[in-house]
Design an enzyme around this catalytic site. Structure first.
Site, PDB file in Angstrom:
ATOM      1  N   ALA A  66      -0.531   6.586   5.796  1.00 37.36           N
ATOM      2  CA  ALA A  66      -0.397   7.209   4.480  1.00 37.36           C
ATOM      3  C   ALA A  66      -1.479   6.633   3.577  1.00 37.36           C
ATOM      4  CB  ALA A  66       0.986   6.899   3.912  1.00 37.36           C
ATOM      5  N   GLY A 105       1.747   6.391   9.180  1.00 34.21           N
ATOM      6  CA  GLY A 105       1.941   7.835   9.116  1.00 34.21           C
ATOM      7  C   GLY A 105       1.027   8.577  10.079  1.00 34.21           C
ATOM      8  N   GLU A 108       2.893   8.544  13.235  1.00 38.37           N
ATOM      9  CA  GLU A 108       4.058   9.431  13.053  1.00 38.37           C
ATOM     10  C   GLU A 108       3.640  10.892  13.132  1.00 38.37           C
ATOM     11  OE1 GLU A 108       5.086   7.220   9.414  1.00 38.37           O
ATOM     12  OE2 GLU A 108       7.121   7.233  10.171  1.00 38.37           O
ATOM     13  N   GLU A 128       3.612  -0.692   9.023  1.00 38.17           N
ATOM     14  CA  GLU A 128       4.198  -0.616   7.677  1.00 38.17           C
ATOM     15  C   GLU A 128       4.868  -1.908   7.255  1.00 38.17           C
ATOM     16  OE1 GLU A 128       4.374   1.730   9.979  1.00 38.17           O
ATOM     17  OE2 GLU A 128       4.300   3.747   9.107  1.00 38.17           O
TER      18      GLU A 128
HETATM   19  N1  3HC Z   1      -4.771   4.031   2.440  1.00 37.85           N
HETATM   20  C1  3HC Z   1      -5.759   3.923   1.536  1.00 37.85           C
HETATM   21  N2  3HC Z   1      -6.874   3.201   1.750  1.00 37.85           N
HETATM   22  C2  3HC Z   1      -6.981   2.577   2.926  1.00 37.85           C
HETATM   23  C3  3HC Z   1      -5.997   2.641   3.905  1.00 37.85           C
HETATM   24  C4  3HC Z   1      -4.841   3.426   3.634  1.00 37.85           C
HETATM   25  N3  3HC Z   1      -3.858   3.567   4.526  1.00 37.85           N
HETATM   26  N4  3HC Z   1      -6.386   1.901   4.968  1.00 37.85           N
HETATM   27  C5  3HC Z   1      -7.583   1.404   4.664  1.00 37.85           C
HETATM   28  N5  3HC Z   1      -7.953   1.801   3.429  1.00 37.85           N
HETATM   29  C6  3HC Z   1      -9.213   1.500   2.746  1.00 37.85           C
HETATM   30  C7  3HC Z   1      -9.372   0.010   2.489  1.00 37.85           C
HETATM   31  O1  3HC Z   1      -8.782  -0.363   1.270  1.00 37.85           O
HETATM   32  C8  3HC Z   1     -10.868  -0.124   2.464  1.00 37.85           C
HETATM   33  O2  3HC Z   1     -11.325   0.299   1.214  1.00 37.85           O
HETATM   34  P1  3HC Z   1     -12.636  -0.370   0.549  1.00 37.85           P
HETATM   35  O3  3HC Z   1     -13.737  -0.152   1.518  1.00 37.85           O
HETATM   36  O4  3HC Z   1     -12.763   0.328  -0.741  1.00 37.85           O
HETATM   37  O5  3HC Z   1     -12.294  -1.825   0.394  1.00 37.85           O
HETATM   38  C9  3HC Z   1     -11.343   0.894   3.492  1.00 37.85           C
HETATM   39  O6  3HC Z   1     -10.245   1.800   3.666  1.00 37.85           O
HETATM   40  C10 3HC Z   1     -11.679   0.292   4.838  1.00 37.85           C
HETATM   41  O7  3HC Z   1     -10.594  -0.526   5.251  1.00 37.85           O
HETATM   42  P2  3HC Z   1     -10.849  -1.901   6.002  1.00 37.85           P
HETATM   43  O8  3HC Z   1     -11.836  -2.726   5.265  1.00 37.85           O
HETATM   44  O9  3HC Z   1      -9.508  -2.489   6.270  1.00 37.85           O
HETATM   45  O10 3HC Z   1     -11.536  -1.403   7.353  1.00 37.85           O
HETATM   46  P3  3HC Z   1     -11.397  -1.913   8.830  1.00 37.85           P
HETATM   47  O11 3HC Z   1     -12.282  -1.082   9.647  1.00 37.85           O
HETATM   48  O12 3HC Z   1     -11.513  -3.390   8.871  1.00 37.85           O
HETATM   49  O13 3HC Z   1      -9.873  -1.580   9.250  1.00 37.85           O
HETATM   50  C11 3HC Z   1      -7.906  -0.261   9.454  1.00 37.85           C
HETATM   51  C12 3HC Z   1      -9.443  -0.261   9.354  1.00 37.85           C
HETATM   52  C13 3HC Z   1      -7.469  -0.927  10.766  1.00 37.85           C
HETATM   53  C14 3HC Z   1      -7.454   1.181   9.457  1.00 37.85           C
HETATM   54  C15 3HC Z   1      -7.307  -1.052   8.261  1.00 37.85           C
HETATM   55  O14 3HC Z   1      -7.870  -0.554   7.068  1.00 37.85           O
HETATM   56  C16 3HC Z   1      -5.817  -0.960   8.125  1.00 37.85           C
HETATM   57  O15 3HC Z   1      -5.109  -1.672   8.800  1.00 37.85           O
HETATM   58  N6  3HC Z   1      -5.361  -0.085   7.211  1.00 37.85           N
HETATM   59  C17 3HC Z   1      -3.964   0.009   6.860  1.00 37.85           C
HETATM   60  C18 3HC Z   1      -3.182   0.718   7.911  1.00 37.85           C
HETATM   61  C19 3HC Z   1      -1.752   0.861   7.486  1.00 37.85           C
HETATM   62  O16 3HC Z   1      -1.121  -0.074   7.007  1.00 37.85           O
HETATM   63  N7  3HC Z   1      -1.216   2.046   7.679  1.00 37.85           N
HETATM   64  C20 3HC Z   1       0.125   2.325   7.292  1.00 37.85           C
HETATM   65  C21 3HC Z   1       0.150   2.798   5.885  1.00 37.85           C
HETATM   66  S1  3HC Z   1       1.785   3.018   5.289  1.00 37.85           S
HETATM   67  C22 3HC Z   1       2.314   4.456   5.978  1.00 37.85           C
HETATM   68  O17 3HC Z   1       1.600   5.077   6.732  1.00 37.85           O
HETATM   69  C23 3HC Z   1       3.675   4.895   5.578  1.00 37.85           C
HETATM   70  C24 3HC Z   1       4.190   6.014   6.425  1.00 37.85           C
HETATM   71  O18 3HC Z   1       5.086   5.478   7.369  1.00 37.85           O
HETATM   72  C25 3HC Z   1       4.896   7.056   5.625  1.00 37.85           C
END
Ligand code: 3HC
Ligand code: NAI
Length: 696
Positions: A66, A105, A108, A128
């Site tokens: 998400a 997400g 999912e 998450e």
């Molecule tokens: N939403 C918004 N921005 C995000 C994001 C997300 N889910 N994931 C990453 N970003 C942004 C980061 O803030 C960063 O922004 P910046 O360059 O302005 O600082 C940019 O994307 C790149 O991220 P990273 O520096 O972390 O890049 P990496 O290549 O090192 O890692 C990644 C990539 C493995 C995808 C890592 O970003 C990550 O783990 N992201 C989060 C994943 C996550 O937690 N997903 C679950 C979200 S909650 C959800 O999905 C709820 C659902 O169940 C309904």
């Protein structure tokens, strides 16, 4: 190719409709993506030529989750669950083709498709929990139906992703492909040709029945296994409850329950802190006057001086990433000892199954030990990790200046000495920087990168970049005694010592801080580190509790007696009444009135000075932003991430309350230690927070 929204394109290849997501950097499920998916599915349904749909992403990854930036705001329709329902209920087979990471997400969404394929490097996870929430779009119900309950518990509650091989074995993907576009279309064509059914994960109940039969073993066993690791966190138990609900409720009821828990967690303080922290860590990598376009110096060969506790661990970080290290020691015997410790560390990792014996040999093969500094001549980066002694460090930097090739970065791992003074021992202070690793250096993720007055921008950029490459979380700080982390720690130590003289029991102080979420309290920590670190027997004169304890033969855990007594076999600790008496006698001799000290006051006296010191650090420009201080404390000192770090926590308590209490302590004691810093006072008096502050 038709643009459905500014983030989603649509294309038909033969009988396959491609819904192509392009939302850099990580294809998060922003509004435009959700809207595009729903529209693309409707288009494909309506097109008679289309017999299957392929969901695929451009750029470096499949959907990574998400859009976290949308959290906490009203969700603009269509929501993720609407998009997911549209996929699952499509009358034509939907295939998700995955590269990079399918996270949260993203996974999912993939699980709402009827089939999934992935490239061999793809990774799949429900992280998450690390944001203090749980999968809110069916992940807690669909994932266990595919990979089984034990694996799903691990994936949701620990939050680490799995690779394609494991995903294939567990049934999370149906096939490994070479390329998501070509391979995805081919797979979809195969489905059409074989007239394969629409496989809905919600209808699979084999795993559910299996888990019902072994419920106690699976769930109670898992809860026991993770109890220590997840102490204090709310989201892990909520993840378990949501998954377990699948055994008692219908699929749709369980989805409702998952959504209810998701909403509760999302609104809670812990998730707010953990989401704040997610962005804080990424922000820390950004240095306002050192843009990403700053040139990088090439780092192919690294030198390390000193193969003691830190030098050995530092070297392992580089070897782990395939970078060769020349390690210089003063004597061969120290070198042999240091290499022995490194090998043992690697072998322990291999025993736990986290690396193979070949990898151990490969890493050891990248380390070269010598006693002659000249061997560092062609290194691109040299990190000094010898004893903490300014004269020695200056002598070493002066000689590195003579020996090491021009353009190399010369770094010191000093924990408290003045990096500018060390740099001044060379003719190239612009090449000198601090790289303050934390112990054990091969494990701890935090790295304070210390910018000297003259450090060049490309040296800063290169040091931050290489730190990330070796798996660290680098935070740029300025020169001051103890830098950011230890400087703040010192404030807590001073107060912990003070408060026990006022009558607080040392074990109560430890317990209160442990319950707050720290891995251990300050007295247990002193026992672990060794009470005699930095203690000089000849100069010891019963000037403080530590000196008295050392004089009475207490050294901490290492000899079974410190603040606590330790059982020789189990290492279990128990308070020592003699130590209580020593503290009480010392307090009385100092004329301190002793009284009961409540838990709230223990926290206030230990933690408010940390927040105040953080404010001073900001005023002085030692840290760039409040969140950098939080990243340091969460990563280096075990500040519970669900409280965000000292500055975020300070904001959540309210700076007005903190400044007010400090002023009360000041008035009561007459001690200026308690005077709020100028910045804290200014923000508090204006009703503001650290989050409102920026340097400038
Ligand atoms: N939403 C918004 N921005 C995000 C994001 C997300 N889910 N994931 C990453 N970003 C942004 C980061 O803030 C960063 O922004 P910046 O360059 O302005 O600082 C940019 O994307 C790149 O991220 P990273 O520096 O972390 O890049 P990496 O290549 O090192 O890692 C990644 C990539 C493995 C995808 C890592 O970003 C990550 O783990 N992201 C989060 C994943 C996550 O937690 N997903 C679950 C979200 S909650 C959800 O999905 C709820 C659902 O169940 C309904
Ligand atoms: P240590 O005593 O374990 O190791 C220092 C090593 O340097 C010894 O093996 C010694 O033989 C070697 N050495 C001394 N003089 C030398 C010379 N002229 N040439 C080559 N090698 C020489 O010390 P430790 O703990 O590894 O600390 C090293 C540095 O790291 C210090 O500056 C310390 O403040 C800093 N540091 C230590 C941390 C810790 O927790 N131990 C944490 C962060 C930084």
């Amino acid at each position: 190719m038709t643009a459905l929204t500014d983030m989603v394109d649509y294309e038909v290849r033969g009988e396959v409709a491609l819904i192509v997501i392009d939302n850099p950097p990580v294809n998060a499920l922003s509004h435009g993506v959700r809207a595009g998916m729903v529209e693309g599915l409707a288009k494909a349904e309506a097109d008679e030529q289309v017999a299957a749909v392929l969901l695929v992403c451009k750029g470096r990854t499949f959907i990574a989750g998400a859009d976290i930036t949308e959290f906490g705001k009203p969700m603009k329709a269509p929501g993720l669950n609407e998009a997911i329902e549209a996929m699952e209920n499509a009358t034509k087979p939907v295939v998700a083709a995955i590269h990079g990471t399918a996270l949260g997400g993203g996974l999912e969404t993939a699980m709402a498709s009827h089939y999934r394929v992935g490239v061999s490097s793809a990774r799949f996870g429900q992280p998450e929990v690390k944001l203090g929430i749980l999968p809110g779009a069916g992940g807690t119900q669909r994932l266990p139906r595919l990979v089984g309950y034990p694996k799903a518990l691990e994936m949701c509650v620990i939050g680490n992703p799995i690779g394609a091989a494991e995903a294939l074995e567990g049934g999370l993907i149906d096939e490994v492909v070479d390329d998501v576009f070509e391979g995805g279309v081919t797979f979809a064509e195969k489905l059409i040709a074989e007239d394969r059914p629409l496989k809905k994960i919600r209808d699979l109940d084999e795993r559910v029945n299996e888990a019902r039969a072994n419920r106690k073993e699976i769930f109670d066993g898992f809860r026991r296994k993770i109890a220590r690791r997840t102490r204090g966190f709310e989201a892990p138990e909520a993840n378990i409850r949501a998954i377990e609900a699948g055994l008692d409720m219908s699929f749709d009821e369980a989805l409702d329950y998952e959504r209810q828990l998701f909403g509760e967690l999302m609104a809670g303080k812990q998730s707010i802190a953990q989401r704040y922290y997610f962005f804080a860590e990424r922000e820390a990598a950004k240095v306002p006057d050192v843009p990403r376009t700053t040139p990088l110096r090439k780092i192919e060969k690294v030198g390390v001086l000193g193969c003691g506790t830190m030098g050995g661990g530092i070297s392992m970080n580089f070897a782990n990433r395939g970078i060769g290290v020349t390690i210089v020691e003063a004597e061969q015997s120290r070198l042999d000892h240091g290499f022995g410790v490194i090998r043992k560390n690697y072998e322990r990792t291999a025993k736990r199954g986290r690396m193979t014996n070949e990898q151990v040999d490969q890493c050891m093969g990248l380390l070269q030990g010598v006693t002659d500094r000249e061997a560092l001549a062609d290194c691109d980066l040299v990190i000094e990790a010898v004893f903490e002694n300014m004269d020695l460090k200056k002598e070493i930097f002066a000689s590195l200046d003579r020996i090491v090739k021009p353009g190399a970065i010369l770094a010191t791992n000093t924990s408290a000495l003045d990096v500018n003074e060390i740099a001044a021992a060379t003719s190239r202070p612009e090449d000198v920087i601090g790289m303050h690793f934390f112990s054990p250096a091969n494990i701890m993720r935090l790295l304070e990168v210390v910018r000297g007055e003259k450090t060049a921008k490309d040296v800063i950029h290169t040091s931050m970049t290489i730190s990330k490459q070796i798996g660290k979380v680098p935070v740029l700080v300025g020169v001051c005694r103890g830098f950011v982390g230890n400087r703040i720690l010192f404030q807590r130590q001073v107060q912990a010592q003070q408060i026990i003289l006022k009558g607080a029991k040392y074990y109560d102080v430890d317990r209160v801080l442990y319950d707050f979420g720290f891995p251990m309290g300050p007295f247990a920590m002193s026992d672990l580190a060794g009470l005699d670190i930095g203690w000089n027997e000849k100069e010891s004169a019963s000037r403080d509790i530590r000196e008295i304890l050392c004089e009475s033969g207490r050294r901490g855990q290492k000899n079974g007696r410190g603040y606590y007594v330790y059982d020789a076999e189990t290492r279990a600790s128990a308070p020592d009444p003699e130590v209580l008496q020593i503290i009480s006698d010392f307090g009385s001799a100092q004329g301190i009135d002793q009284r009961e000290v409540g838990e709230d006051e223990i926290l206030e006296r230990c933690l408010y000075p940390m927040v105040n010191e953080g404010a001073k650090i900001l005023e002085e420009g030692i840290a760039i932003r409040p969140s950098d201080i939080d990243v340091i404390w969460v990563n280096g000192y075990g500040w519970p991430v669900y409280r965000g770090g000292p500055m975020h926590w300070g904001d959540s308590v309210g700076l007005g309350k903190i400044a007010g209490r400090m002023r009360e302590f000041q008035a009561e004691s007459g001690d200026d230690f308690w005077q709020p810093s100028a910045l804290l006072a200014e923000l508090a008096d204006a009703g503001k927070s650290f989050s409102d502050w920026s340097a400038g």
